[in-house]
Design an enzyme around this catalytic site. Sequence first.
Site, mmCIF file in Angstrom:
data_model
loop_
_atom_site.group_PDB
_atom_site.id
_atom_site.type_symbol
_atom_site.label_atom_id
_atom_site.label_comp_id
_atom_site.label_asym_id
_atom_site.label_seq_id
_atom_site.Cartn_x
_atom_site.Cartn_y
_atom_site.Cartn_z
ATOM 1 N N GLN A 255 0.826 -1.205 0.000
ATOM 2 C CA GLN A 255 0.000 0.000 0.000
ATOM 3 C C GLN A 255 0.860 1.254 0.000
ATOM 4 O OE1 GLN A 255 -3.208 -0.656 -0.319
ATOM 5 N NE2 GLN A 255 -3.573 1.487 -0.746
ATOM 6 N N HIS A 258 1.907 2.888 -3.303
ATOM 7 C CA HIS A 258 0.904 3.568 -4.132
ATOM 8 C C HIS A 258 1.274 5.029 -4.350
ATOM 9 C CE1 HIS A 258 -2.521 1.374 -5.567
ATOM 10 N NE2 HIS A 258 -2.634 0.702 -4.449
ATOM 11 N N GLU A 322 -9.829 2.034 4.351
ATOM 12 C CA GLU A 322 -10.197 1.658 2.979
ATOM 13 C C GLU A 322 -10.010 0.149 2.797
ATOM 14 O OE1 GLU A 322 -8.744 2.668 -1.608
ATOM 15 O OE2 GLU A 322 -7.420 3.070 0.091
ATOM 16 N N HIS A 323 -8.822 -0.345 3.131
ATOM 17 C CA HIS A 323 -8.524 -1.778 3.089
ATOM 18 C C HIS A 323 -8.221 -2.247 4.509
ATOM 19 C CE1 HIS A 323 -6.981 -0.094 -0.799
ATOM 20 N NE2 HIS A 323 -7.663 -1.118 -1.293
ATOM 21 N N ASP A 356 -7.087 -5.945 -5.285
ATOM 22 C CA ASP A 356 -6.690 -4.892 -6.216
ATOM 23 C C ASP A 356 -6.771 -5.362 -7.658
ATOM 24 O OD1 ASP A 356 -6.260 -2.828 -4.509
ATOM 25 O OD2 ASP A 356 -4.076 -2.893 -4.578
ATOM 26 N N HIS A 415 -53.586 17.391 -2.041
ATOM 27 C CA HIS A 415 -53.186 15.988 -1.925
ATOM 28 C C HIS A 415 -54.382 15.147 -1.467
ATOM 29 C CE1 HIS A 415 -49.094 17.474 -2.220
ATOM 30 N NE2 HIS A 415 -48.599 16.248 -2.119
#
Length: 427
Positions: A255, A258, A322-323, A356, A415
């Site tokens: 990670q 990245h 996130e992960h 991924d 209505h």
Amino acid sequence: MQIIKYPTRSEWSKILARPVFDTSSLNNTVSAVLNDIKERGDDAVFEYEEKFDKVKLSSLVVSEEEINNAENLVSDELKAAIRKAKDNIEIFHRSQLFETKKVETTPGVTCWQKAVGIEKVGLYIPGGTAPLFSTVLMLAIPAKIAGCKEIILCSPPDKEGKIHPAILFAAKEAGVDKIFKAGGIQAIGAMAYGTETVPKVYKIFGPGNQYVMAAKQLVSLRDVAIDMPAGPSEVQVIADETSIPAFVAADLLSQAEHGADSQVVLTSTSEPFISEVLHEIERQLFELPRREIAEKALQNSKLILLKDNREVIDMTNEYAPEHLIIETAGYMDIADEIVNAGSVFLGNYTPESAGDYASGTNHTLPTNGYAKAYSGVNLDSFVKKITFQKITKDGIRNLGRTIEVMAENEELFAHKNAVTLRLMEKK
């Protein structure tokens, strides 16, 4: 990496804070570029391509010839891998297809939903430090399954005016309709507003740097829907003394490479294990081609020693990663109590990189704590659900008085009258 031992709960918020960047000048830049593209269309996109991507283009369109030639530039091994990943992603996302069910809520009152693919979607695929051809599969495949009628893709060209061949090959395999050479803010603006060449879409998907994320959020205020707010990528690993230090270190580094603004977090109840992982990180880091990027990311990262699994679970749900990789002996016991995470990976043999690329789940996920409220991209991201209802004469008699009472008490008498007139009709 920073080692933090037994922090009190009052300290968690500060410890888990994501890296903060000054975006004041960024938003001004993004807004100016978007307004220019809205006013001048293609001309502005060409100018910003030359300014930001350092390429002078004669056309924004990727031709059929370019797409076909790209296939010859991709190795047979990579083509086979992309096709295998495509099969798994299709299997998983097809399992999410919505089944319409008609429900009679009151005798004579029938309601149902129909899932309809969003007609026009735009996919943004970064092509900077890493050509993310896997993201093409993650976005275009569910769009195709959902029945989106027009799928367009924008990706930044290199200095020769070409998009990476693996991106083009993946796009062709996944069923993308049109591909355009545009990156960054200018790509988001083109898809949001439409230009002479790039069609306007109804929803924009895809990751990107801070400029791309800011552009997506700005255009979403008035002009187009987006998949989710997002920021730099992140992972949290939960491990104990039974975990394998080399695996955990590899997961953290996968990670970290990245981007310099990525964040990795290890939470554990074993101090000796944390020391082993730190040693493995130092050893593996030395061998990485993207070592410099990973080193910068590790400056934002934490190794956190906690008292027990209760604290581990509570901190994880507070962080909302996130992960999330759970590599403990009793990983399912922990997983069952996780309520805030984008995607969860269980056991020693489930690396985040599987999600991924090729296991089948989607890798476009909420970051920056948004997993507390947002799902990752899935088939529903590409559809809208329209409700239908059918009421018979008996049905309006059965439900009518309920509607009248509620409308009258909200002082919406038109209505009420819409029901009353039907109730007064002779049988």
